[in-house]
Design an enzyme around this catalytic site. Structure first.
Site, PDB file in Angstrom:
ATOM      1  N   ASP A 143      35.657  35.735  65.798  1.00 39.01           N
ATOM      2  CA  ASP A 143      34.708  35.273  65.262  1.00 39.01           C
ATOM      3  C   ASP A 143      35.093  34.238  64.263  1.00 39.01           C
ATOM      4  OD1 ASP A 143      32.272  35.540  66.350  1.00 39.01           O
ATOM      5  OD2 ASP A 143      31.054  35.746  64.618  1.00 39.01           O
ATOM      6  N   LYS A 156      46.394  47.590  61.998  1.00 33.85           N
ATOM      7  CA  LYS A 156      46.147  48.616  60.465  1.00 33.85           C
ATOM      8  C   LYS A 156      47.020  49.624  60.238  1.00 33.85           C
ATOM      9  CE  LYS A 156      44.677  48.098  56.143  1.00 33.85           C
ATOM     10  NZ  LYS A 156      45.032  47.021  55.231  1.00 33.85           N
ATOM     11  N   TYR A 169      33.778  51.239  68.326  1.00 33.90           N
ATOM     12  CA  TYR A 169      32.424  50.778  69.016  1.00 33.90           C
ATOM     13  C   TYR A 169      31.712  52.018  70.286  1.00 33.90           C
ATOM     14  CZ  TYR A 169      32.248  45.865  68.751  1.00 33.90           C
ATOM     15  OH  TYR A 169      31.985  44.599  67.726  1.00 33.90           O
ATOM     16  N   ASP A 223      44.436  42.334  57.661  1.00 37.88           N
ATOM     17  CA  ASP A 223      43.832  41.886  56.599  1.00 37.88           C
ATOM     18  C   ASP A 223      44.766  40.719  56.981  1.00 37.88           C
ATOM     19  OD1 ASP A 223      46.217  43.597  56.438  1.00 37.88           O
ATOM     20  OD2 ASP A 223      45.195  44.001  54.303  1.00 37.88           O
ATOM     21  N   ASP A 234      36.709  41.713  67.523  1.00 35.10           N
ATOM     22  CA  ASP A 234      35.116  41.085  67.073  1.00 35.10           C
ATOM     23  C   ASP A 234      34.942  40.119  65.365  1.00 35.10           C
ATOM     24  OD1 ASP A 234      32.326  40.406  67.068  1.00 35.10           O
ATOM     25  OD2 ASP A 234      31.726  42.546  66.294  1.00 35.10           O
TER      26      ASP A 234
HETATM   27  C1  IPM Z   1      30.771  40.331  71.041  1.00 36.20           C
HETATM   28  C2  IPM Z   1      29.339  40.277  69.954  1.00 36.20           C
HETATM   29  C3  IPM Z   1      28.941  41.758  70.030  1.00 36.20           C
HETATM   30  C4  IPM Z   1      29.548  42.862  70.216  1.00 36.20           C
HETATM   31  C5  IPM Z   1      27.634  42.334  69.984  1.00 36.20           C
HETATM   32  C6  IPM Z   1      26.416  41.165  70.419  1.00 36.20           C
HETATM   33  C7  IPM Z   1      27.715  43.801  69.878  1.00 36.20           C
HETATM   34  O1  IPM Z   1      29.223  40.144  68.082  1.00 36.20           O
HETATM   35  O2  IPM Z   1      30.745  40.249  72.185  1.00 36.20           O
HETATM   36  O3  IPM Z   1      31.649  39.766  70.101  1.00 36.20           O
HETATM   37  O4  IPM Z   1      30.496  43.313  69.104  1.00 36.20           O
HETATM   38  O5  IPM Z   1      30.953  42.604  70.640  1.00 36.20           O
HETATM   39 MG    MG Z   2      31.334  39.230  67.545  1.00 38.71          MG
END
Ligand code: IPM
Ligand code: MG
Length: 356
Positions: free
Chosen positions: A248, A188, A138, A220, A244
């Site tokens: 999710d 990884k 990042y 993975d 990240d």
């Molecule tokens: C998160 C989001 C952010 C990230 C984006 C909006 C930059 O997806 O907080 O998980 O990738 O960290």
């Molecule tokens: Mg995110």
């Protein structure tokens, strides 16, 4: 204690308003807090041309904690990268050194139906994802898109220093020590040197935490195990990008991304607290968004930055009770429950707090 309220974009202002009502309730009960609004993300771009303007930087630096709604919107997608709302979020994380991102993934029994996975797979789900937030690909340099030998190439740098890995490892081991004593570190290392170092440093750090059982998993496989048998995990720790993606994925095991809060902490427990969902422009301004993740983020703020464990759990119980009473916003609604809007959901939580 000063709290910066950065409502942000889309549904941000609506959901932060409900969390603010909860905070004001406790202020009336004697909690010494000051709330100060500020601009971050697209709303800041509209007002000042910058996603993280100096006034917000000053406010964020002075504040003891920050409550954030969400940032982003399609109208900003064509702006140059440095002017996009997401850049404001990345900048505030980096500049305030908020390296430890805690993302609890908890399944409320009342919402078990909302998961796309079979109930027996997700029953009792309670995972804490600890994501490193200020390093990795990042922020690594060099990065860019440039011409090489007659064509464009895009490149980024995955990089972690020992000290960056060590400090997030300590946070994760301590969290595991307070929970069920199991930590799974995700990397990884079969391909990437950067994550070989990750594994080495995490392994080394384990010596300070004899009561925590450490395991390692390739990313993975971790992605697969999360949907195959998520119950095997207690605390997971990983780098910025893997975190990240996995967070999710994990959030969807609960079926209700609108319920999940998060904390991003520095080494002095100053923190930025935000729901893990986005700004949901499609439902913005309609009064239907789920404010519970933001309300639960405020609870995390009281726990981690202000050491107000009792208030934090009062809020969490009030949310729990609201669900038990059958109130649901549209995102978690199912037949037989009572559909309410953003404001009414705030009312329900407040009433449950007052009726204690
Ligand atoms: C998160 C989001 C952010 C990230 C984006 C909006 C930059 O997806 O907080 O998980 O990738 O960290
Ligand atoms: Mg995110």
């Amino acid at each position: 204690m000063k709290i910066a309220l950065l409502a942000g974009d889309g549904i941000g202002p609506e959901i932060v308003a409900q969390a603010e009502r909860i905070l004001l309730h406790f202020r009336r009960e004697g909690l010494k807090i000051e709330l100060e609004p500020g601009l971050l993300g697209g709303c800041a771009v509209d007002a000042t041309g910058e996603p993280f303007p100096d006034t917000t930087r000053k406010l964020a630096v002075e504040a003891d904690a920050i409550l954030l709604g969400a940032v982003g919107g399609v109208q900003y997608d064509n702006l140059p990268r440095e002017k996009r709302p997401e850049q404001g979020l990345l900048a505030i994380r980096k500049e305030l050194n908020l390296f430890a991102n805690l993302r609890p993934v908890v399944l409320y029994p009342e919402l078990a139906n909302a998961s796309t996975l079979k109930q027996e797979v997700v029953a009792g789900l309670d995972i804490l994802i600890v994501r490193e937030l200020t390093g990795d690909i990042y922020f690594g340099k060099p990065r860019g898109i440039e011409f090489r030998e007659g064509q464009k190439v895009g490149f980024n740098t995955m990089i972690y220093s020992e000290s960056e890995i060590r400090r997030i490892a300590h946070v994760a081991f301590q969290a595991a020590g307070r929970r069920n004593g199991r930590l799974c570190s995700v990397d990884k290392m079969n391909v990437l040197e950067c994550t070989q170092l990750w594994r080495d440093v995490v392994t080394e750090t384990a010596q300070f935490y004899p009561d925590v059982t450490l395991s390692h998993m390739l990313v993975d496989n971790a992605a697969m195990q999360l949907v195959r048998n998520p119950g095997q995990f207690d605390v997971m720790v990983t780098g910025n990008m893997f975190g990240d993606i996995l967070s999710d994925e994990a959030s969807m095991l609960t079926g209700s991304i609108g319920m999940l809060p998060s904390a991003s902490l520095d080494d002095k427990n100053k923190g930025l607290y935000e729901p893990i969902h986005g700004s949901a422009p499609d439902i913005a301004g309609k009064g239907v968004a789920n404010p519970l993740a933001t309300i639960l983020s405020a609870a995390m703020m009281l726990r981690y930055s202000f050491n107000e464990e009792s208030i934090a759990s009062q809020i969490e119980h009030a949310v729990q009770k609201t669900l038990e009473q059958g109130y649901r916003t549209a995102d978690i609604y199912e037949t037989g429950t009572k559909k309410v809007g953003t404001l009414e959901m705030g009312d329900c939580v407040l009433e449950n707090l007052q009726s204690r």
